[in-house]
Write an enzyme that holds these catalytic residues in place. Structure first.
Site, mmCIF file in Angstrom:
data_model
loop_
_atom_site.group_PDB
_atom_site.id
_atom_site.type_symbol
_atom_site.label_atom_id
_atom_site.label_comp_id
_atom_site.label_asym_id
_atom_site.label_seq_id
_atom_site.Cartn_x
_atom_site.Cartn_y
_atom_site.Cartn_z
ATOM 1 N N TYR A 80 -1.510 39.266 -12.664
ATOM 2 C CA TYR A 80 -1.088 40.496 -12.384
ATOM 3 C C TYR A 80 -0.054 40.584 -11.134
ATOM 4 O O TYR A 80 -0.264 39.558 -10.340
ATOM 5 C CB TYR A 80 -1.972 41.536 -11.656
ATOM 6 C CG TYR A 80 -3.598 41.773 -12.940
ATOM 7 C CD1 TYR A 80 -3.095 42.480 -14.156
ATOM 8 C CD2 TYR A 80 -4.531 41.419 -12.699
ATOM 9 C CE1 TYR A 80 -4.127 42.651 -15.037
ATOM 10 C CE2 TYR A 80 -5.648 41.587 -13.698
ATOM 11 C CZ TYR A 80 -5.480 42.314 -14.727
ATOM 12 O OH TYR A 80 -6.429 42.513 -15.524
ATOM 13 N N ARG A 83 -1.699 40.300 -7.457
ATOM 14 C CA ARG A 83 -3.114 39.572 -6.959
ATOM 15 C C ARG A 83 -3.112 38.459 -7.589
ATOM 16 O O ARG A 83 -2.528 38.263 -8.936
ATOM 17 C CB ARG A 83 -4.329 40.321 -7.035
ATOM 18 C CG ARG A 83 -4.578 41.020 -8.405
ATOM 19 C CD ARG A 83 -5.274 42.380 -8.055
ATOM 20 N NE ARG A 83 -5.691 42.954 -9.238
ATOM 21 C CZ ARG A 83 -5.074 43.938 -10.114
ATOM 22 N NH1 ARG A 83 -3.740 44.189 -9.818
ATOM 23 N NH2 ARG A 83 -5.609 44.455 -11.226
ATOM 24 N N ARG A 101 -15.483 29.746 -18.466
ATOM 25 C CA ARG A 101 -14.777 28.661 -17.979
ATOM 26 C C ARG A 101 -15.613 27.349 -18.340
ATOM 27 O O ARG A 101 -15.559 26.380 -17.767
ATOM 28 C CB ARG A 101 -14.580 28.564 -16.436
ATOM 29 C CG ARG A 101 -13.572 29.751 -16.195
ATOM 30 C CD ARG A 101 -12.744 29.626 -14.908
ATOM 31 N NE ARG A 101 -12.170 30.842 -14.734
ATOM 32 C CZ ARG A 101 -12.588 31.859 -13.978
ATOM 33 N NH1 ARG A 101 -13.358 31.774 -13.086
ATOM 34 N NH2 ARG A 101 -12.128 32.800 -13.969
ATOM 35 N N ASP A 259 -15.972 37.315 -23.620
ATOM 36 C CA ASP A 259 -14.759 36.765 -23.931
ATOM 37 C C ASP A 259 -15.080 36.074 -25.076
ATOM 38 O O ASP A 259 -16.183 35.424 -25.484
ATOM 39 C CB ASP A 259 -14.333 35.751 -22.841
ATOM 40 C CG ASP A 259 -13.906 36.519 -21.594
ATOM 41 O OD1 ASP A 259 -13.483 37.646 -21.775
ATOM 42 O OD2 ASP A 259 -13.978 36.026 -20.490
ATOM 43 N N ASP A 296 -11.667 41.750 -21.498
ATOM 44 C CA ASP A 296 -10.599 40.978 -20.773
ATOM 45 C C ASP A 296 -10.032 40.584 -21.856
ATOM 46 O O ASP A 296 -10.300 39.827 -22.809
ATOM 47 C CB ASP A 296 -11.282 40.073 -20.121
ATOM 48 C CG ASP A 296 -10.188 39.522 -18.675
ATOM 49 O OD1 ASP A 296 -9.000 39.840 -18.971
ATOM 50 O OD2 ASP A 296 -10.872 38.927 -18.018
HETATM 51 C C1 LIG Z 1 -9.999 39.923 -13.123
HETATM 52 C C2 LIG Z 1 -8.983 39.249 -12.691
HETATM 53 C C3 LIG Z 1 -8.266 39.861 -11.645
HETATM 54 C C4 LIG Z 1 -8.868 41.015 -10.946
HETATM 55 O O1 LIG Z 1 -8.733 42.236 -11.593
HETATM 56 P P1 LIG Z 1 -9.521 43.499 -10.856
HETATM 57 O O2 LIG Z 1 -9.321 44.359 -11.906
HETATM 58 O O3 LIG Z 1 -8.464 43.871 -9.648
HETATM 59 O O4 LIG Z 1 -10.696 43.155 -10.453
HETATM 60 C C5 LIG Z 1 -7.025 39.285 -11.195
HETATM 61 N N1 LIG Z 1 -6.828 38.199 -11.836
HETATM 62 C C6 LIG Z 1 -7.443 37.569 -12.976
HETATM 63 C C7 LIG Z 1 -6.534 36.363 -13.656
HETATM 64 C C8 LIG Z 1 -8.364 38.176 -13.341
HETATM 65 O O5 LIG Z 1 -9.007 37.621 -14.526
#
Ligand SMILES: *Cc1c(COP(=O)(O)O)cnc(C)c1O
Ligand code: SF4
Length: 347
Positions: A80, A83, A101, A259, A296
């Protein structure tokens, strides 16, 4: 910390077969977590003890979330814009059989000083990164001074606002949460922690004490729970877990659909199971205890929240709901809002 004594409950033949599993996916359990097992095949056992079905899953993917492809430098996943996920440890107190993992257990990427510097430089050079998630493995298994060095280095980067640590230690080896650790962490606020609890039997006086130490250090605590077949796929079980977590000052954050990781498909539930559970709990337990149910997405396309559908009908004057008890309710619409509302609510 491997515990062959658990496997001796199996026949000699079965033990041989399980050895085949552990050659592929090693076995590790903390003595604390082993003591939570009440009988073979119980929800604690299933999370920790190898299962032949791990070898039968041929369709699962090595890296379903494309973490390696989204890795600009080793051990850092940037999915994202604002972050990053930084894998800083490959030690775990136990190997959870459903782990996403799993691929890393046998061949972990090394954590060299060069990798460490590479990740820090990447974060430091990328002003969009406001939130750094430390995960692994388990960050809390690093030596205290090493973890502190990482936190201190991150705090020197002005654009990093939030640090998060993901850890299963408070659940699987809570004795490792010490006042020294909590005091150290509290020097690096704003620091959040996401813990990982999957079953009410994991709430014990010891895990309660660990969470108290962390919460008293001012660390907001969340929990990520994985929805696991034959472990916690019942509303009564998860309702109790979520409510208990609140009493530990841990806020349920995500309920995660499994997953598509190779060697874990026997834990996977139908998507509808998660929706049914959320529907059964909504308005019946505290809103504070309700996590988001998320998938996810494969390929690293991000986490998508799913919610049961309460909308029965949209017309010019009303949106018609079915409430949590199944009763009908009309909510009046503003003039002309129908078209846009349909775009947001209908698949
Ligand atoms: C889950 C995750 C995040 C954090 O996601 P949030 O919805 O902000 O908790 C950030 N980067 C990766 C690669 C993730 O898998
Ligand atoms: S503690 Fe986390 S990273 Fe380690 S095996 Fe369990 S789920 Fe995987």
């Amino acid at each position: 910390m491997t515990s062959p004594d658990i496997l001796t409950k199996y026949s000699a033949g079965a033990q041989d077969e399980l050895r085949r599993v552990t050659e592929c996916f090693p076995f590790r359990i903390s003595s604390y977590y082993r003591n939570l097992i009440r009988f073979s095949g119980d929800p604690i056992w299933r999370q920790a003890v190898p299962d032949l079905r791990e070898l039968e899953d041929l369709e699962g993917l090595e890296d379903p979330l494309a973490e390696e492809a989204l890795s600009p430098v080793p051990n850092l996943v940037h999915r994202y814009p604002n972050r990053v996920l930084w894998l800083i440890s490959h030690e775990c107190a136990m190997y959870c059989r459903f782990c996403t993992r799993k691929r890393r257990w046998e061949k972990p990427l090394p954590f060299t000083d060069e990798h460490f510097k590479g990740a820090l430089d990447y974060i430091g050079g990328n002003r969009n990164v406001k939130d750094v998630l430390l995960s692994g493995g388990d960050p809390l298994l690093l030596p205290l001074s090493r973890l502190e060095n990482i936190l201190a280095a991150l705090r020197k980067i002005p654009h990093v606002e939030i640090i998060r640590i993901g850890s299963r230690i408070p659940c699987v080896d809570p004795g490792r949460i010490t006042p020294e650790l909590a005091a150290m962490l509290s020097r690096y606020h704003p620091l959040f922690m996401n813990l990982h609890f999957n079953h009410p039997w994991e709430i014990t006086p010891q895990s309660r004490k660990a969470c108290t130490l962390l919460a008293d250090a001012g660390i907001p605590l969340g929990s990520q729970t994985v929805l696991l077949r034959d472990v916690n796929d019942q509303p009564e079980v998860l309702g109790e877990l979520f409510q208990q977590l609140l009493s530990l000052r841990v806020r349920p954050y995500y309920l995660l659909q499994m997953d598509l990781t190779r060697g874990t498909s026997h834990f996977r539930t139908p998507v509808a199971t998660g929706l049914k559970i959320i529907h059964a709990l909504r308005n019946r337990i505290s809103g504070l205890a309700m996590p988001h149910f998320v998938i996810d997405l494969p390929g690293g396309q991000g986490k998508i929240p799913l919610s049961p559908n309460y909308v029965q009908e949209i017309n010019r004057s009303f949106i018609v709901f079915k409430d949590y008890r199944g009763e009908r309710c009309e909510y009046p619409l503003l003039e002309g809002e129908e078209g846009e509302l349909r775009r947001w609510l209908v698949a």
